[in-house]
Design a protein around this motif. Structure first.
Motif, PDB file in Angstrom:
ATOM      1  N   PHE A 271       4.446   8.453  -3.376  1.00  0.00           N
ATOM      2  CA  PHE A 271       3.197   8.373  -2.626  1.00  0.00           C
ATOM      3  C   PHE A 271       3.471   8.722  -1.166  1.00  0.00           C
TER       4      PHE A 271
ATOM      5  N   ARG B 116       1.226   9.004   2.912  1.00  0.00           N
ATOM      6  CA  ARG B 116      -0.037   8.872   3.639  1.00  0.00           C
ATOM      7  C   ARG B 116      -0.537  10.263   3.997  1.00  0.00           C
TER       8      ARG B 116
ATOM      9  N   TRP C 130      -3.338   6.459   1.568  1.00  0.00           N
ATOM     10  CA  TRP C 130      -2.300   6.675   0.572  1.00  0.00           C
ATOM     11  C   TRP C 130      -2.801   7.629  -0.503  1.00  0.00           C
TER      12      TRP C 130
ATOM     13  N   THR D 119      -1.441  -0.254   0.585  1.00  0.00           N
ATOM     14  CA  THR D 119      -0.037   0.020   0.275  1.00  0.00           C
ATOM     15  C   THR D 119       0.046   1.015  -0.884  1.00  0.00           C
ATOM     16  N   ALA D 120       1.218   1.586  -1.054  1.00  0.00           N
ATOM     17  CA  ALA D 120       1.433   2.503  -2.179  1.00  0.00           C
ATOM     18  C   ALA D 120       1.264   1.768  -3.504  1.00  0.00           C
TER      19      ALA D 120
ATOM     20  N   GLY E 197       6.262   2.316   1.255  1.00  0.00           N
ATOM     21  CA  GLY E 197       4.885   2.167   0.813  1.00  0.00           C
ATOM     22  C   GLY E 197       4.134   1.019   1.423  1.00  0.00           C
TER      23      GLY E 197
END
Length: 132
Positions: free
Chosen positions: A117, A119, A124, A30-31, A82
């Protein structure tokens, strides 16, 4: 590194948490996890990880960390997107540090940022951030 708690404040050991991301045996899901691992990279002095997780479009050519800065705590204040199925996300955080030699601390410092952020090829990356 010894089984010390991870600098990101997760409650896990460094080896169980951000250490796995720093050594490449795991990737941030995840972010927020990436942001926490980047904070930990600042705390342990891992400039290579910071550059590797920076969006190529906004990444500086080099990065030198100040060894006199001691990162002392992280607070995640907010986040949006995120997640596991998102392509973009933001995380707002407050990071605490002290600067100066160990014998005499010169000052405390708080860095607050709203970070972006995205992908990049399934991973990420940190794009940029606005100081608060």
């Amino acid at each position: 590194m010894s089984p010390e708690r991870c600098p990101c404040g997760s409650g896990l050991t460094y080896a169980e948490d951000c250490g796995r991301l720093h050594d490449g045996t795991a990737a941030a899901a995840t972010a927020e996890q990436l942001m926490r691992s980047r904070y930990s990279a600042f705390a342990v002095g891992d400039a290579a990880y910071l550059l590797a997780t920076w969006d190529p479009a906004t990444r500086p050519r080099t990065l030198e960390l100040d060894p006199a800065v001691r990162w002392t705590g992280l607070e995640v204040l907010a986040g949006s997107g995120g997640g596991l199925f998102d392509t973009e996300g933001t995380v707002t955080f407050r990071a605490h540090a002290r600067s100066g030699g160990e014998e005499h601390v010169r000052s405390g410092h708080t860095h607050q940022e709203h970070s972006r952020f995205r992908r990049d090829d399934g991973r990420w990356v940190y794009v940029d951030g606005d100081p608060l």
